[in-house]
Scaffold this active site. Structure first.
Site, mmCIF file in Angstrom:
data_model
loop_
_atom_site.group_PDB
_atom_site.id
_atom_site.type_symbol
_atom_site.label_atom_id
_atom_site.label_comp_id
_atom_site.label_asym_id
_atom_site.label_seq_id
_atom_site.Cartn_x
_atom_site.Cartn_y
_atom_site.Cartn_z
ATOM 1 C CG HIS A 1 -3.717 -3.345 3.442
ATOM 2 N ND1 HIS A 1 -2.556 -2.999 4.086
ATOM 3 C CD2 HIS A 1 -4.255 -2.183 2.973
ATOM 4 C CE1 HIS A 1 -2.395 -1.681 4.029
ATOM 5 N NE2 HIS A 1 -3.407 -1.170 3.359
ATOM 6 C CB CYS B 1 -0.982 -0.033 1.165
ATOM 7 S SG CYS B 1 -2.353 1.124 0.954
#
Length: 507
Positions: free
Chosen positions: A437, A335
């Site tokens: 994630h 991310c």
């Protein structure tokens, strides 16, 4: 029919409220009840994305899974995600509401938010048998009590019986319990129906005199003493990062992994599986002197990518990571960490701060432009890289601002099920970036990734027969529930719930 409710409040943060709520959700589910977790206001950098793309506190997502139900934003209607000093993103029912300073939030928003909380409570009460509510911090913060929308005010809305939890491992457990109760109003004290002493180590016999004194002094029963548990349940509070450092033995492991502990690190549960992979030693690094020459560097997610990128430069970790990479270290970015691995980060609208353009580590051929709209979604896909012998299916979730543009001829890391791609892999896996994630929660991928590192170091690869993360979580919920149930006076708790049921439903 209104649901019966109990509420777990604590003498402070990180006393184990979330884990105990998780245990109770599974205990009640095992007993045949339809149970839901609830936390009115949560401040956390670890979040969970529901099937509808709603962002809620990760603890409530975990608790819902333990309760065997599908999470939704009613279980955590207000989520605060710290973004800068004294500024947080305010998320209402899973969607971005606005960024707000602490003073503005406290003075102008908290009490306005009560109808949101009240409506969420009403909806849950009509749909479930039991609500397991979690407080935030301590109910006795006298400077915050008049605007507190997470503890006693919510307990009154729920007509909940409150259990006060204290962490004995910190020391001063009796003082913290007595002090908390002393700072509550008389009406609030009456809501506290039991005390739970958590994280106990040692002989219970040596604690009995103290328990007897506490019950006599407060008039409230101690309904359980919970031992210190390594329950493998995902943490939420940033204070839990300190306990992550203790997961690995101090002995040197064959594979050295350095995880950069960014100041605004978010969704650090992404790192949990690394601590469980054999041969792998994980270090959380905040100083250039700690970095050394690891086999792999993980740059995790962050709530403020440009701010943490500037921190990397200020601490000299920026150049140190580049040097490690040139010497052979692998780098993996998730991310915000993925964005940091790129060439440029552009923020023309000031979404993240005042910096309009920042140069990245330039280890991946990408450029990120920040936008106001946030992407929150559960994601599934496949890894096609020639780095691995076979196609690997993975799943996780995305939470990010910004669009990342990839240069031509760059190899995507993931082929997603919706036909799009995610991430970049270069130099046969030497650098990888992804928005996914939970990537390491895909244990087959994690084993395959570290097997490549094992082979590069002349070590034998480990077998690919691995337990799935879902199987691990289910096992952890059952073990946790069994251990907690054996230590709590469940007969007393069920009696309170039954009394509530009769009173709330006029029987």
């Amino acid at each position: 029919m209104r649901a019966s409710s109990i509420m777990i409040q604590g003498t402070s943060s990180d006393v184990g409220k979330s884990v105990l709520c998780t245990a109770l959700c599974r205990i009640f589910s095992n007993a045949g009840y339809k149970v839901a977790p609830f936390k009115s206001q949560n401040m956390a950098l670890n979040s969970y994305v529901t099937q509808n793309g709603e962002e809620i506190g990760r603890a409530q997502g975990v608790q819902a899974e333990a309760a065997r139900i599908i999470p939704n934003s009613k279980m955590n209607p207000i989520l605060l995600k710290p973004k800068q000093d004294m500024v947080s993103e305010v998320i209402v029912h899973g969607k971005h509401f606005m960024d707000m300073g602490a003073t503005n939030y406290r003075e102008n928003f908290t009490l306005q938010a009560m109808p949101i909380v009240e409506k969420a409570i009403h909806d849950l009460e009509q749909s479930y048998d039991i609500i397991v509510a979690e407080g935030a911090g301590s109910p006795a913060e006298i400077n915050l009590k008049d605007r507190d929308i997470a503890n006693m005010r919510v307990a009154k809305m729920l007509d909940a019986d409150v259990f006060l939890v204290a962490d004995i491992d910190r020391g001063g457990v009796f003082a913290s319990i007595v002090g908390t109760l002393a700072l509550l109003d008389e009406e609030e004290r009456k809501l506290v129906k039991g005390i739970i002493i958590n994280k106990f180590r040692g002989m219970i016999e040596l604690l009995q005199d103290g328990i007897q004194w506490l019950e006599n002094y407060t008039g409230i029963p101690v309904i359980g003493v919970i031992p210190y548990l390594d329950c493998q349940i995902e943490a939420e509070d940033s204070l839990a990062l300190d306990t992550l450092k203790l997961k690995n033995p101090k002995k040197k492991c064959p594979i050295d992994v350095a995880c950069i502990q960014l100041p605004r690190i978010s969704n650090f549960t992404d790192l949990d599986p690394l601590f469980e992979e054999p041969d792998v030693g994980v270090r959380l690094v905040r100083d250039v002197k700690e970095l050394g020459n690891p086999d792999c560097i993980i740059i995790p997610g962050t709530k403020n990518t440009t701010g943490d990128l500037m921190w990397l430069k200020e601490t000299k970790l920026f150049e140190a990571i580049q040097q490690c990479y040139s010497k052979g270290s692998r780098v993996f970015g998730i991310c915000g960490g993925y964005q940091i691995l790129g060439e440029k980060l552009l923020d023309p609208d000031g979404v993240e701060g005042n910096l309009k353009e920042v140069s990245g580590l330039s280890l991946l051929p990408i450029q990120t432009i920040f936008e106001k709209n946030k992407r929150t979604t559960q994601t599934k896909g496949k890894i096609h890289s020639t780095l691995f012998q076979k196609e690997i299916e993975v799943e996780g979730y995305e939470i990010h601002l910004g669009q990342t543009k990839v240069k031509e001829n760059a190899l995507p890391f993931l082929q997603l099920n919706d036909g799009t791609t995610d991430g970049i892999i270069v130099h046969n896996g030497k650098a990888i970036g992804t928005y996914l994630h939970g990537i390491f929660q895909n244990r087959y991928f994690t084993r395959a990734y570290f097997n490549e590192i094992r082979k590069s170091k002349g070590l034998n690869p480990l077998p690919m027969e691995v337990q799935t993360d879902k199987e691990r979580r289910e096992q952890a919920y059952e073990i946790l529930a069994e251990q907690v149930q054996s230590c709590l006076n469940m007969e007393y708790i069920y009696a309170l719930l039954e009394k509530q049921k009769l009173m709330k439903n006029g029987k």
